[in-house]
Design an enzyme around this catalytic site. Structure first.
Site, PDB file in Angstrom:
ATOM      1  N   LYS A  76       0.714   3.150  -3.643  1.00 60.63           N
ATOM      2  CA  LYS A  76       0.663   1.680  -3.712  1.00 60.63           C
ATOM      3  C   LYS A  76       2.067   1.156  -3.871  1.00 60.63           C
ATOM      4  CE  LYS A  76      -2.721  -1.414  -4.191  1.00 60.63           C
ATOM      5  NZ  LYS A  76      -4.075  -1.113  -3.735  1.00 60.63           N
TER       6      LYS A  76
HETATM    7  N1  GLU Z   1      -5.288  -2.394  -0.531  1.00 59.34           N
HETATM    8  C1  GLU Z   1      -6.593  -1.898  -0.272  1.00 59.34           C
HETATM    9  C2  GLU Z   1      -7.140  -1.174  -1.486  1.00 59.34           C
HETATM   10  O1  GLU Z   1      -6.749  -1.412  -2.584  1.00 59.34           O
HETATM   11  C3  GLU Z   1      -6.667  -1.101   1.027  1.00 59.34           C
HETATM   12  C4  GLU Z   1      -5.816   0.109   1.077  1.00 59.34           C
HETATM   13  C5  GLU Z   1      -5.759   0.781   2.454  1.00 59.34           C
HETATM   14  O2  GLU Z   1      -6.450   0.332   3.353  1.00 59.34           O
HETATM   15  O3  GLU Z   1      -4.989   1.721   2.579  1.00 59.34           O
HETATM   16  O4  GLU Z   1      -8.045  -0.381  -1.381  1.00 59.34           O
END
Ligand code: GLU
Length: 442
Positions: A128
């Protein structure tokens, strides 16, 4: 927002690494995930060595990068990418643009991605990242400059088989198109087509998947349907409250409205609103898109945050920031089920009190996994030069979500634990199998 305030946000870049005051909790976000992990590990008697490894992220990157804005002014920005674990596959997870992004938040969110992907059975680890600034204060052109410069600064810390970003709070398919284009252009010409899958959540024109935009909300709805089925609860005629009306909240409310679920309360950073007759989620979404907030929407009356959480509704979907349901909120919630569209919306006290009061919680790593599941479909389509139609994406997502929901509930029954602990148990068992087989080298 004034230019002065916008500048303060950007130059806050070097400020504190702890949680901003705005969060309604006494808990640190990384402590929350650590405690949740401890419970999951205990439930399956996880090997201490594996526990040690997965308790911390592998890599934590903080970069300060300059951007020349359209006005000619140069500002420094602070970007993050945390790579938590990659034993099951490349790091995977969103990029957040928000003025409150901080390191412990990225660490917690990266860790949640590891559990989310493992639970969903995807060949991915967890990551992240984000940039600490308020995107609402910047023009389209400046957002492009910031995104491209950040992608350049990340360089080879991301890659289509290494770390694959996606949208999160404050970012969208346009952000991903710019990231992809920048990454592709800093790679050799012969590799350019092959590396497009370095990010997911792109626009369809740039190689995105059908159904990705609404996938997280759609996944939330499959969970709600499964829950309703198991409780013999009729969705038609039931009521819903949604906190946060961005991608996840607005798609959830819109899809549920087709099933006869009435959105009686909604809230965002500007306030909370109630309408006993129900809001039209389509019009609300349009208003939100145009104005970047719910403020000024005609219809409904303003209520306090306390009143919002204490409302008599059947389903509560927190789909905003983390750490929103603490002790005080959990004591007041009257919903039958809390479905975590956001990542980490419930703190440790909140979880305990909701459990004591017999309120069901569908945990984030299950409830909001639809987004990353369709991200995986996008990545796979790019890799195979395929393009699936909307029905195919939807069917695959549905099958996966319903199956995952059932395996969590089965596990909870077997281990006699709550759904969150059961979700961790399944995720950790998948990691454990690989660690045991591969060993820890040297
Ligand atoms: N940001 C989204 C989550 O927290 C999607 C992450 C992604 O698609 O890689 O799951």
């Amino acid at each position: 927002m004034s230019a002065k305030k916008a500048k303060d946000d950007a130059t806050m870049a070097t400020a504190t690494e702890s949680a901003p005051d705005a969060h309604h909790t006494r808990h640190n976000l990384f402590d929350v995930v650590t405690q949740q992990l401890a419970r999951g590990a205990a439930a399956i008697n996880l090997d201490p060595d594996i526990n040690t490894i997965v308790s911390q992220p592998k890599n934590e990157l903080i970069i300060h990068f300059p951007v020349r804005l359209k006005s000619g002014e140069v500002r420094m920005f602070k970007g993050y990418r945390v790579q938590h674990n990659n034993i099951l596959g490349p790091y995977k997870g969103g990029i957040r643009y928000h003025q409150d992004v901080y390191l412990d938040e990225c660490k917690a969110l990266a860790s949640w991605m590891t559990w989310k992907c493992a639970l969903a059975g995807l060949p991915y680890g967890g990551g992240k990242g984000g940039v600490k600034f308020n995107p609402k204060d910047y023009s389209h052109e400046d957002l492009e400059r910031i995104t491209r410069r950040f992608t350049h600064a990340l360089g080879n810390n991301i890659g289509p088989e290494y770390d694959i970003p996606a949208p999160d709070m404050g970012t969208n398919s346009q952000t991903m198109d710019w990231m992809m284009d920048t990454y592709v252009n800093i790679n050799a010409a012969v590799d350019r087509q092959a590396v497009k899958r370095v990010v997911t959540g792109k626009s369809i024109a740039c190689g995105g998947s059908q159904g990705r935009d609404g996938a997280t909300g759609q996944g939330v709805v499959y969970c709600i349907q499964e829950w309703a089925h198991s409780k013999r609860f009729t969705l038609d005629g039931s009521t819903l409250a949604v906190q946060g009306f961005g991608n996840v909240g607005s798609h959830t409310a819109r899809i549920l409205s087709r099933m006869g679920v009435t959105l009686t309360a909604v809230g965002d950073h500007t306030g909370y609103y109630y309408n006993a007759e129900g809001f039209n989620p389509h019009k609300l979404a349009e208003h939100n898109k145009k104005n970047h907030s719910l403020d000024g929407y005609p219809g409904g009356r303003r209520i306090s945050r306390e009143e919002f959480f204490a409302l008599e509704v059947d389903i509560l979907v927190p789909a905003a920031l983390e750490l929103q349901i603490g002790l005080d909120e959990a004591k007041e919630i009257r919903a039958k089920v809390v479905v975590e569209g956001a990542n980490g919306p419930t703190d440790l006290d909140g979880d305990r009190v909701l459990a004591e009061r017999g309120i069901d919680v569908i945990p984030d790593i299950l409830a909001n996994s639809g987004g990353v599941i369709v991200s995986y479909f996008e990545w796979l389509q790019n890799k195979r030069s395929e393009s699936w139609d909307a029905d195919e994406v939807q069917q695959r997502l549905e099958r996966k979500m319903r199956r995952n929901y059932q395996s969590v509930m089965d596990k909870a029954r077997d281990l006699k634990c709550d759904a969150r602990t059961a979700s961790y148990a399944i995720a950790l068992e998948r990691l454990r199998e690989v660690y045991r087989a591969r060993g820890i080298w040297p």
